[in-house]
Design an enzyme around this catalytic site. Structure first.
Site, short mmCIF file in Angstrom:
data_model
loop_
_atom_site.label_atom_id
_atom_site.label_comp_id
_atom_site.label_asym_id
_atom_site.label_seq_id
_atom_site.Cartn_x
_atom_site.Cartn_y
_atom_site.Cartn_z
CG HIS A 1 14.18 68.39 -12.24
ND1 HIS A 1 13.50 67.63 -13.16
CD2 HIS A 1 14.30 69.62 -12.80
CE1 HIS A 1 13.22 68.38 -14.22
NE2 HIS A 1 13.70 69.59 -14.02
CD GLU A 2 15.45 72.59 -10.83
OE1 GLU A 2 16.06 73.00 -11.84
OE2 GLU A 2 14.23 72.37 -10.82
N GLY B 1 8.99 75.95 -9.14
CA GLY B 1 9.63 75.13 -8.11
C GLY B 1 11.08 75.53 -7.86
CB ALA B 2 13.97 74.63 -8.09
CD GLU C 1 14.31 77.45 -18.30
OE1 GLU C 1 14.85 77.07 -17.25
OE2 GLU C 1 13.89 76.67 -19.15
#
Ligand code: B3K
Ligand code: ZN
Length: 897
Positions: free
Chosen positions: A303-304, A267-268, A127
């Site tokens: 979140h992920e 972050g991830a 992404e």
């Protein structure tokens, strides 16, 4: 610049993809020298696309094309063309299989986009547009395909080979190699593709879903970190259960994996079934990780994971829709964290972040709506506006509809769009259709940038016993948007009587969206839609004190002429926890601004005793209720923290950096001096030698103790240095060690000089083999407000442990200095600006995404005096004069200058 005229992409030019990819088969042969990627794509013309025989244009960057064929026939060089960014095939049939073979060099990929090496492992970040650096593809989120991926690699160097979906076959091949095939049954856009290969260890657990399916959970890391994964696993299981309970969302594959990677740009990443994380967002252990670190791991893991539905199952049509998944998912993770800990403290932390980071962005040259209209480089739009303001916008829908109707809206959204790539408008439409509401005007939040300002005044009519609030809303112009239409927003209010109780609210007003009354709490959510609007409440027996914008019900600035006494009253009595904190912040801002004025006009400084008294009351409360559990220590700690310099700057028309810093420090010193005895008592009461646990109660206790320690270290007293040193030496957890080290490093007192050097050296030697702890070591020094910090930071650039290839290190030193050390970064010499520009220029050729991100603070020049404006713009211009600038840095610098 690479290109003379970097191309701008516009939302209004969106067209459906001319081709679709039904199946994607990849064979990735990893190698130290050259990695080969063989791709087979089952493609067809899109029946919904414009008619006519369009050529097939595939995205691709830095790929060495070896072979290309259609339906098994090798193409001749005159049947296609290649440039830096595309592969164009002039004539393709209605349906076909396209096969390509390319060579790439992941070991030389320093941009950390696409396939690259982090230490000894191979990993990916696709992404937004990284997949095109792996193979030629239609690299856009509305092209969704089923993937089958085979990874081949040396078995001893890369025993673990991972990709999305389920592991369906494996075997050995010649030359010590092995291979694994992964199949992902869900269609996905290329940005969710992931691949990992390395010598990894993992921990494993299991989660049984609401329908009784058993899911295998695995978290991978390099062996040295295998003892820091438990907290991430607990967080993951909590998140999975929460998403079932709150949103009815069940996990879909049989396995869910997380891999921790050291070199990572953010972050991830929520790749389907195979999340890839920055080590900083997954590793946690009591002696190496602070409470904040633990909370960050919990929040990011959630979140992920939540993206599996909000982002993966339902994805974005194009990158302008980024907030569809990010705003919604941030809202989801915020509510999750609130449910796991102190809801009020989570809320006020989120709001403090929004105000200090997003409000300035919304008032600066890069201001954009949460659904931007155009971009040069999409990586520049992973902003606090798209994420945090995006979350506020979703939260407003939640507040307007209430939790049940909001849930009906999300159910319809997920049902209706499962497997699709959609728009923010589709999200709002689902909310409308599920509930029969009209959110037409609400959509302005998606198209208009800028932070609205609510100017509120009140009138009490004693005879009629009525109370009227008059609200005027406005919004400043932002780049390309001179005039704004009024926003529709939920304005949550309560009215306090003289005893501090909420009045029961009565109103005939048709604009009341909801009324909540429980126990002593009574709030009304008012529908604000006009530029000027009045709301009248009846049966108000005496002039109330209004509690406005409860729980920060909309991302706006609020003006109301509160007296300091009213603020003290609200601090003590407001039934809305957020507004108790907010009243304290307003009071502190007011007092600090008064001191700023005194400093600017060279008057003697005097700090309003009411602020000290208010702090005394808070501290006393925490002594009185130390044992009985009637107080939220996290809330007490938060209320004792003065508003930050970034927020104070944001509130000023022209930020006087020195006066703000000095005023804030003098106010803190006044509190520390007057409350010394009580602060020391609270500190001592909250000392604890029980084993570390990241529970809400323990985190709150440590937070309160360490807020006291920071105050206690302000007056120059050597016994406090000893106290601090003893905490540094004897604590069993990183939260307390970190707080003590920070307090020592920030101490201006000469008596602290030797202990601080000693502590820094000890800390370094102890943690030299723990990269995340070393990041802390760099960052504690970078954010120190004392004079001379820039020289230290510059010297640290040459430290043997400093490494520009690891983004965490760059963020810990360079970005922390520029974004958190207001007083030193904005030094009137301009040295801080020059330092940052040098680092951006140095970083840009290797990692443009990171270079553009750290550049941010230079773009905020409009807030400062003329001399600083000139210096900051001078540096932006110097950056722009560099040859071959990336479009990432070019976009930020050119739009800012
Ligand atoms: N979706 C990713 C961010 C990707 C950033 C690309 N430059 C992580 C997240 O927001 O969950
Ligand atoms: Zn996200």
């Amino acid at each position: 610049m690479k290109e003379a005229q970097p191309k701008t992409t516009h939302l209004k030019e969106y067209e459906v993809p001319p081709f679709l990819i039904e199946e994607t088969e990849l064979r990735v042969e990893l190698d130290e020298e050259q990695t080969h990627v063989k791709t087979s794509l089952k493609m067809k013309r899109n029946p919904d696309a414009k008619k006519g025989k369009l050529p097939l244009v595939l995205d691709g960057g830095e790929l060495d094309l070896k072979e290309i064929s259609i339906d098994g026939r090798l193409l001749l060089s005159n049947e296609y063309s290649l440039d830096d960014e595309h592969l164009t095939l002039f004539d393709v049939p209605q349906q076909f299989v396209l096969e390509t073979s390319v060579a790439i060099k992941p070991q030389e990929n320093t941009s950390l986009e696409g396939l690259y090496k982090s230490g000894d492992m191979f990993c990916t970040q696709c992404e937004a547009e990284g997949f095109r650096n792996i193979t030629y593809y239609l690299d856009r989120p509305d092209v969704m395909s089923r993937y089958r991926t085979t990874i081949v690699a040396d078995k001893s160097l890369y025993p673990v080979l991972l990709s999305n979906g389920n592991d369906v076959a494996r075997g050995e091949s010649e030359g010590g190699k092995h291979w694994v095939t992964w199949e992902d049954p869900f269609k996905k856009p290329a940005y969710l593709f992931a691949l990992v290969a390395g010598d990894l260890q993992h921990i494993e657990d299991e989660f049984t879903t609401c329908s009784g399916r058993s899911i295998t959970l695995k978290i991978y890391t390099e062996p040295a970190n295998a003892n820091k994964l438990d907290h991430a696993m607990t967080s993951l299981k909590n998140a999975m259960a929460w998403d079932e309970q709150v949103y009815g969302r069940e996990y879909d594959l049989d396995i869910f994996m997380i891999v921790a990677v050291e070199s990572f740009n953010m972050g991830a990443m929520e790749n389907k079934g195979l999340n890839i994380f920055n080590t900083s967002c997954v590793l946690a252990r009591a002696d190496t990780t602070t409470d904040r670190g633990y909370q960050r791991v919990e929040g990011v893991v959630a979140h992920e994971y939540f993206h599996n539905w909000s982002g993966n199952r339902v994805t974005c049509r194009d990158w302008f829709q980024l907030s569809l998944k990010e705003g919604f998912t941030v809202f989801r993770d915020q509510r999750f964290s609130a449910d796991m800990g102190s809801a009020t403290v989570c809320r006020l932390e989120d709001v403090a972040f929004l105000r200090s980071a997003q409000f300035p962005e919304d008032a600066g040259p890069m201001a954009h709506p949460i659904r931007p209209d155009s971009y040069i480089e999409i990586n520049n739009f992973y902003t606090t506006t798209v994420y945090e303001k995006g979350a506020e916008v979703v939260r407003m829908i939640h507040t307007l509809l209430g939790p049940e109707r909001f849930r009906q809206g999300t159910d319809l959204y997920f049902d209706r769009h499962d497997g699709q790539a959609v728009t923010t408008d589709d999200f709002v439409t689902a909310m409308e259709d599920a509930n029969g509401v009209d959110l037409r005007q609400f959509r302005n939040w998606y198209s208009q940038a800028g932070t609205p300002l609510l100017n509120v005044s009140s009138e009490y009519d004693e005879d009629a016993q009525s109370y009227t609030l008059k609200v005027i809303q406005s919004c400043q112009a932002t780049p390309g948007q001179e005039h704004k239409e009024p926003f529709h927003l939920p304005f949550s209010v309560g009215l306090l009587d003289s005893a501090g109780k909420d009045f029961a609210l009565n109103t005939e007003d048709a604009h009341v969206s909801s009324m909540s009354q429980d126990g002593t709490h009574c709030s009304a959510v008012l529908n604000l839609t006009e530029s000027e609007q009045q709301f009248t409440f009846t049966d108000v027996e005496a002039r109330p004190v209004p509690s406005l914008l409860r729980n920060f019900s909309a991302p706006v600035k609020l003006e109301y002429d509160y007296s300091r006494d009213e603020l003290m009253f609200l601090m003590s009595y407001d039934s809305d926890g957020f507004n108790r904190w907010e009243a304290g912040q307003r009071l502190a801002v007011d007092v600090i601004q008064e001191v700023v004025g005194q400093i600017q006009s060279a008057q003697p400084v005097s700090v309003d005793g009411r602020l000290i008294k208010a702090c005394q009351a808070i501290v006393d409360q925490s002594i009185d209720h130390h044992q009985d559990g009637k107080i939220d220590k996290a809330m007490i700690a938060a209320m004792l923290v003065m508003p930050g310099e970034a927020y104070l700057a944001e509130l000023s028309a022209v930020a006087d950096v020195e006066a703000i810093h000095s005023a804030r420090e003098q106010v803190r010193l006044a509190i520390a001096t007057d409350l010394k005895g009580s602060l020391l008592s609270v500190y001592k009461l909250n000392l604890s030698d029980k084993p570390y646990e990241p529970t809400g109660v323990d985190i709150a206790q440590r937070a309160l103790k360490n807020v006291c320690l920071a105050y206690l270290m302000l007056p120059e007293k050597s016994e406090m240095v000893n106290l601090c040193q003893s905490q540094f030496d004897n604590s069993n957890n990183m939260t307390d060690v970190d707080a003590a080290l920070r307090a020592l490093v920030n101490a201006a007192d000469e008596k602290a000089l030797e202990p601080k050097e000693k502590a820094l050296t000890e800390f370094y030697n102890k943690w030299v083999h723990e990269p995340l702890v070393l990041d802390q070591w760099f960052s504690i020094q970078a954010v120190c407000p004392l004079p001379g910090t820039l020289e230290k930071v510059t010297a640290l650039l040459g430290h043997e442990a400093y490494d520009t290839k690891v983004p965490n290190r760059v963020r810990a030193l360079v970005a922390a200095f520029a974004s958190q050390n207001t007083i030193n970064f904005h030094h009137s010499s301009g040295d801080g600006y020059r330092f940052l520009a040098d680092q951006v220029i140095r970083m840009d050729p290797s990692n443009p995404l990171l270079a553009a991100r750290i550049l941010g603070p230079l773009s905020r020049w409009r807030k400062y005096d003329e001399a600083r404006q000139r210096l900051m713009r001078g540096e932006l211009e110097r950056i722009l004069s560099v040859d071959d600038l990336s479009k990432d840095v070019y976009e930020i610098a050119s739009k800012s200058v």
